[in-house]
Design a protein around this motif. Structure first.
Motif, PDB file in Angstrom:
ATOM      1  N   PRO A  83      48.955  43.137  44.621  1.00 47.51           N
ATOM      2  CA  PRO A  83      47.452  43.084  43.895  1.00 47.51           C
ATOM      3  C   PRO A  83      47.894  42.820  42.623  1.00 47.51           C
ATOM      4  CG  PRO A  83      48.065  45.330  45.448  1.00 47.51           C
ATOM      5  CD  PRO A  83      49.780  44.314  46.264  1.00 47.51           C
ATOM      6  N   ILE A  84      49.453  43.076  42.084  1.00 47.11           N
ATOM      7  CA  ILE A  84      49.631  43.325  40.697  1.00 47.11           C
ATOM      8  C   ILE A  84      49.606  41.691  40.218  1.00 47.11           C
ATOM      9  CG2 ILE A  84      51.544  43.596  38.835  1.00 47.11           C
ATOM     10  CD1 ILE A  84      51.986  46.127  40.366  1.00 47.11           C
ATOM     11  N   LEU A  85      49.846  40.366  40.844  1.00 43.18           N
ATOM     12  CA  LEU A  85      49.735  39.587  40.951  1.00 43.18           C
ATOM     13  C   LEU A  85      48.830  38.803  40.978  1.00 43.18           C
ATOM     14  CD1 LEU A  85      52.038  37.230  40.081  1.00 43.18           C
ATOM     15  CD2 LEU A  85      52.451  36.434  42.388  1.00 43.18           C
ATOM     16  N   VAL A  86      48.163  38.760  41.483  1.00 42.43           N
ATOM     17  CA  VAL A  86      46.425  38.390  41.715  1.00 42.43           C
ATOM     18  C   VAL A  86      45.635  39.581  40.635  1.00 42.43           C
ATOM     19  CG1 VAL A  86      44.554  38.961  42.986  1.00 42.43           C
ATOM     20  CG2 VAL A  86      46.454  38.234  44.393  1.00 42.43           C
ATOM     21  N   ALA A  87      46.341  40.677  39.988  1.00 43.75           N
ATOM     22  CA  ALA A  87      45.102  41.031  38.992  1.00 43.75           C
ATOM     23  C   ALA A  87      46.073  40.366  37.717  1.00 43.75           C
ATOM     24  CB  ALA A  87      45.426  42.103  38.846  1.00 43.75           C
ATOM     25  N   LEU A  88      46.727  39.800  37.716  1.00 45.35           N
ATOM     26  CA  LEU A  88      47.778  39.484  36.930  1.00 45.35           C
ATOM     27  C   LEU A  88      47.310  37.781  36.608  1.00 45.35           C
ATOM     28  CD1 LEU A  88      51.418  40.073  36.531  1.00 45.35           C
ATOM     29  CD2 LEU A  88      49.324  41.032  34.515  1.00 45.35           C
ATOM     30  N   LEU A  89      46.431  36.907  37.529  1.00 48.44           N
ATOM     31  CA  LEU A  89      46.637  35.558  37.172  1.00 48.44           C
ATOM     32  C   LEU A  89      44.955  35.507  37.126  1.00 48.44           C
ATOM     33  CD1 LEU A  89      48.320  33.781  40.183  1.00 48.44           C
ATOM     34  CD2 LEU A  89      48.616  33.683  37.858  1.00 48.44           C
ATOM     35  N   LYS A  90      44.705  36.807  37.832  1.00 45.55           N
ATOM     36  CA  LYS A  90      43.288  36.537  37.638  1.00 45.55           C
ATOM     37  C   LYS A  90      42.453  37.221  35.712  1.00 45.55           C
ATOM     38  CE  LYS A  90      38.678  37.454  38.832  1.00 45.55           C
ATOM     39  NZ  LYS A  90      37.937  36.055  39.781  1.00 45.55           N
ATOM     40  N   VAL A  91      44.090  37.821  34.906  1.00 45.38           N
ATOM     41  CA  VAL A  91      43.567  38.136  33.976  1.00 45.38           C
ATOM     42  C   VAL A  91      43.991  36.804  33.294  1.00 45.38           C
ATOM     43  CG1 VAL A  91      44.390  39.302  31.821  1.00 45.38           C
ATOM     44  CG2 VAL A  91      44.036  40.271  33.999  1.00 45.38           C
ATOM     45  N   ALA A  94      44.472  31.777  36.430  1.00 46.56           N
ATOM     46  CA  ALA A  94      44.932  30.673  37.314  1.00 46.56           C
ATOM     47  C   ALA A  94      43.827  31.043  38.477  1.00 46.56           C
ATOM     48  CB  ALA A  94      45.894  31.085  37.175  1.00 46.56           C
ATOM     49  N   ILE A  95      43.167  32.271  38.967  1.00 45.62           N
ATOM     50  CA  ILE A  95      42.013  32.632  39.952  1.00 45.62           C
ATOM     51  C   ILE A  95      40.573  32.913  38.872  1.00 45.62           C
ATOM     52  CG2 ILE A  95      41.739  33.910  41.453  1.00 45.62           C
ATOM     53  CD1 ILE A  95      44.792  34.891  42.170  1.00 45.62           C
ATOM     54  N   LYS A  96      39.963  32.538  39.158  1.00 49.97           N
ATOM     55  CA  LYS A  96      37.948  32.561  39.341  1.00 49.97           C
ATOM     56  C   LYS A  96      37.780  33.062  40.277  1.00 49.97           C
ATOM     57  CE  LYS A  96      38.476  28.895  35.308  1.00 49.97           C
ATOM     58  NZ  LYS A  96      40.206  29.166  35.708  1.00 49.97           N
ATOM     59  N   ALA A  97      37.766  32.660  40.910  1.00 50.20           N
ATOM     60  CA  ALA A  97      36.762  33.989  42.301  1.00 50.20           C
ATOM     61  C   ALA A  97      36.814  34.845  42.334  1.00 50.20           C
ATOM     62  CB  ALA A  97      37.741  33.349  44.147  1.00 50.20           C
ATOM     63  N   PRO A  98      35.195  35.132  42.839  1.00 47.93           N
ATOM     64  CA  PRO A  98      35.198  36.436  42.465  1.00 47.93           C
ATOM     65  C   PRO A  98      36.336  37.493  43.542  1.00 47.93           C
ATOM     66  CG  PRO A  98      33.258  35.581  43.898  1.00 47.93           C
ATOM     67  CD  PRO A  98      34.075  34.435  43.481  1.00 47.93           C
ATOM     68  N   ILE A  99      36.422  38.569  43.178  1.00 47.17           N
ATOM     69  CA  ILE A  99      37.712  38.898  44.557  1.00 47.17           C
ATOM     70  C   ILE A  99      36.825  40.816  44.573  1.00 47.17           C
ATOM     71  CG2 ILE A  99      39.959  37.550  44.368  1.00 47.17           C
ATOM     72  CD1 ILE A  99      40.505  39.124  42.753  1.00 47.17           C
ATOM     73  N   SER A 161      50.401  29.942  49.359  1.00 46.29           N
ATOM     74  CA  SER A 161      49.105  29.683  50.447  1.00 46.29           C
ATOM     75  C   SER A 161      47.882  30.624  49.640  1.00 46.29           C
ATOM     76  CB  SER A 161      49.533  30.088  51.843  1.00 46.29           C
ATOM     77  OG  SER A 161      50.214  31.464  51.845  1.00 46.29           O
ATOM     78  N   LEU A 162      48.452  32.241  49.626  1.00 47.96           N
ATOM     79  CA  LEU A 162      47.260  32.855  49.225  1.00 47.96           C
ATOM     80  C   LEU A 162      46.533  32.214  47.994  1.00 47.96           C
ATOM     81  CD1 LEU A 162      45.354  35.276  49.215  1.00 47.96           C
ATOM     82  CD2 LEU A 162      47.491  36.394  47.742  1.00 47.96           C
ATOM     83  N   PHE A 163      46.964  31.864  46.721  1.00 51.28           N
ATOM     84  CA  PHE A 163      46.536  31.120  45.529  1.00 51.28           C
ATOM     85  C   PHE A 163      45.860  29.891  45.908  1.00 51.28           C
ATOM     86  CE2 PHE A 163      47.284  27.953  42.354  1.00 51.28           C
ATOM     87  CZ  PHE A 163      46.044  28.776  40.935  1.00 51.28           C
ATOM     88  N   ARG A 164      46.208  29.343  46.410  1.00 52.35           N
ATOM     89  CA  ARG A 164      45.253  27.891  47.461  1.00 52.35           C
ATOM     90  C   ARG A 164      44.254  28.571  48.009  1.00 52.35           C
ATOM     91  NH1 ARG A 164      47.099  22.849  47.160  1.00 52.35           N
ATOM     92  NH2 ARG A 164      46.619  22.266  48.866  1.00 52.35           N
ATOM     93  N   HIS A 165      43.857  29.492  49.330  1.00 54.95           N
ATOM     94  CA  HIS A 165      43.033  29.993  49.594  1.00 54.95           C
ATOM     95  C   HIS A 165      42.090  30.480  48.603  1.00 54.95           C
ATOM     96  CE1 HIS A 165      40.749  31.984  52.727  1.00 54.95           C
ATOM     97  NE2 HIS A 165      40.448  32.673  51.482  1.00 54.95           N
ATOM     98  N   LEU A 166      42.031  30.539  47.704  1.00 52.93           N
ATOM     99  CA  LEU A 166      41.672  31.440  46.804  1.00 52.93           C
ATOM    100  C   LEU A 166      40.583  30.685  45.524  1.00 52.93           C
ATOM    101  CD1 LEU A 166      43.702  34.802  45.472  1.00 52.93           C
ATOM    102  CD2 LEU A 166      40.950  34.885  46.976  1.00 52.93           C
ATOM    103  N   ILE A 167      41.431  29.933  45.258  1.00 55.99           N
ATOM    104  CA  ILE A 167      40.965  28.317  44.887  1.00 55.99           C
ATOM    105  C   ILE A 167      40.466  28.192  45.684  1.00 55.99           C
ATOM    106  CG2 ILE A 167      42.920  28.709  42.817  1.00 55.99           C
ATOM    107  CD1 ILE A 167      43.625  26.712  43.960  1.00 55.99           C
ATOM    108  N   GLY A 168      39.741  27.499  46.612  1.00 52.30           N
ATOM    109  CA  GLY A 168      39.216  27.182  47.475  1.00 52.30           C
ATOM    110  C   GLY A 168      40.099  25.535  48.210  1.00 52.30           C
TER     111      GLY A 168
END
Length: 511
Positions: A83-91, A94-99, A161-168
């Motif tokens: 979750p720390i890495l997901v939050a950083l990439l959201k900031v 890099a990740i724009k999808a709603p989570i 693979s999680l990143f690619r899932h989150l960006i579709g």
């Protein structure tokens, strides 16, 4: 710029939501994690940075602050890496999808692989309770999380693979659990392989049917351990709620087998006699389950019973009665359930041959007394059934006749337990051994002859109130196996004989 994502934590059997807040701002490059993290959480800085760079992401070179809220609860373990890495990439965008309806749990390797963590099942249950729709967990934990209905559990192999899932660009398919009803006990040792010892087998059948504690006394090589290891094969089926509760404990302790969604057979724990009191009861700065909790809804087998330390054995006294163990620390008090069937095995003396029909005991009277004194009277009194396991004679050992199988015994045990389930429906009582005072008075009705026999036994044997209580409960189980609503004299007679070995072996089992 600041963004947050959801994660979870656990303390004891309870889980709680954690909001992982990440802030990237101008200033001297730094990476700080706050929110009462332990050492493993603080080390996430290095794992997260290396994982991000090795997955091809540009890691921010500015000032990074990560807050794990609520800040007044200690966070333990490496499960916040993901979750720390997901939050950083959201900031960083890099990740724009709603989570907002997602939660993330997992440890990262330096290459970005997502490793297993402890406590996934209770955390997924809490996430569902809090309205989370999707939970991303390590592949190795996905099966145990999938048993929770009404929430999607996604197995994450690596961060990319999680990143690619989150960006579709790639889909991770959630794991679906299919409930199975059959008993998974094919590889358990079978009672048909135990030659002779018919009285001991009968006593263990009664113990399994009613959840009673058992003490086996006999010389070396008589088959005490062999009998004990076969008890799981005759224990009654677990309910789905019992499976969930057992799986939660093993998930928290980190003892869940990989890719196993649910523990479907009753646990059998056999700690070595050198185990400490903390090893039995559980503990640590953040308390973790001990052996008595890992055996919840199953069997705790204590071989070489007098060789356990006095402090370790005394730890058992209250949990055996209460069905839970309470561990107090500065951060709070944790309660772990431990509704267990305790099975202990011991020799009658240090050399093992006191009372043996053919071999001479070489121990002095004082040595025998010292050996018996290693186990306190109150502990001995908590065993409902005492079994003598004599040496097996040659004819039984060489007999070609197959003994009764575990499956046959288990059918009778299940029938008796069904009677108890119906009897204690809508109560917290699970079996005869766990009856409270109200249930005891209501369901342990003894006929006149049985009552007279029990009165004589109580007066002549000098039984304690606890011993009386346990004799009646064992008699109730014997009556259930006999499909009798009333406890009769023959049921009392059989139950009384299971409290008689202290006379032969000089153990004082009264308070």
């Amino acid at each position: 710029m600041m963004y947050s994502c959801n994660s979870m934590g656990f303390f004891g059997m309870d889980s709680f939501m954690v909001e992982v807040e990440a802030d990237v701002s101008d200033g001297v490059p730094a990476f700080d994690i706050v929110g009462l993290p332990d050492t493993a959480v603080k080390e996430s800085r290095n794992r997260v940075r290396a994982a991000a760079e090795n997955c091809g992401f540009e890691f921010p070179t500015t000032r990074i602050t990560v807050n794990l809220a609520p800040a007044d609860i200690r966070k333990e373990g490496p499960l916040y890496d993901l979750p720390i890495l997901v939050a950083l990439l959201k900031v960083t965008g890099a990740i724009k999808a709603p989570i907002d309806d997602c939660a993330f749990v997992g440890e990262l390797s330096l290459r970005g692989e997502v490793r297993r963590v402890n406590g996934v099942l209770p955390m997924v249950m809490k996430a569902k309770e809090k309205g989370i729709k999707r939970v991303f967990v390590p592949v190795g934990n996905a099966m145990e999380g999938s048993v929770v209905e009404g929430i999607s559990v996604y197995p994450v192999k690596d961060f990319y693979s999680l990143f690619r899932h989150l960006i579709g660009k790639e889909e991770i398919v959630p794991v679906k659990y299919k409930r199975k009803r059959e008993f998974i006990g094919i590889n358990l040792p079978d009672f048909s392989h135990v030659m002779g010892q018919f009285e001991a087998k009968r006593a263990l059948e009664i113990a399994a049917a009613g959840g009673h504690n058992v003490l086996m006394i006999g010389p070396p090589g008589s088959g005490k351990s062999m009998l004990a290891k076969r008890i799981p094969s005759i224990l009654p089926d677990m309910t789905f709620d019992e499976m969930i509760e057992v799986t939660k404990i093993h998930s928290i302790a980190g003892t869940m087998p990989e890719n196993v969604p649910l523990i479907t057979t009753r646990p059998f724990r056999s700690p070595h006699h050198t185990v400490s009191a903390v090893g039995l009861s559980g503990g640590g700065s953040i308390p973790h389950p001990g052996e008595i909790s890992l055996a919840h809804n199953g069997v705790l087998f204590l071989d070489e019973f007098p060789e356990f330390s006095r402090s370790a054995l005394e730890v058992l006294r209250q949990p055996i009665e209460d069905g839970y163990v309470s561990i107090s620390r500065v951060m709070g008090t944790v309660k772990y359930p431990c509704s267990i069937m305790v099975v202990a095995a011991m020799n009658p003396c240090p050399c093992g041959y006191y009372g043996h029909p053919t071999k001479r005991c070489t121990c002095s009277e004082k040595a025998i007394q010292r050996y018996a004194a290693k186990v306190s009277g109150p502990i001995m009194d908590r065993f409902d059934i005492h079994i003598e396991v004599p040496p097996v004679d040659y004819d039984d050992l060489t007999s070609s006749v197959l003994c009764e199988s575990s499956a046959e015994i288990r059918m009778r045990v299940n029938d008796a337990r069904k009677i108890q389930n119906e009897r204690f429906k809508n109560t917290k009582v699970t079996c005869n051994a766990k009856m409270d005072a109200e249930s005891f008075r209501k369901f342990c009705i003894i006929d006149e002859k049985g009552n007279d026999l029990l009165r004589k036994a109580f007066e002549t044997m000098g039984l304690s109130a606890r011993a009386y209580d346990r004799i009646v409960k064992v008699a109730r189980t014997i009556a259930d196996l006999d499909n009798s609503e009333c406890i009769k004299a023959k049921h009392i007679a059989e139950a009384v004989q299971y409290r008689n070995l202290d006379r032969k072996y000089r153990f004082s089992i009264v308070d």
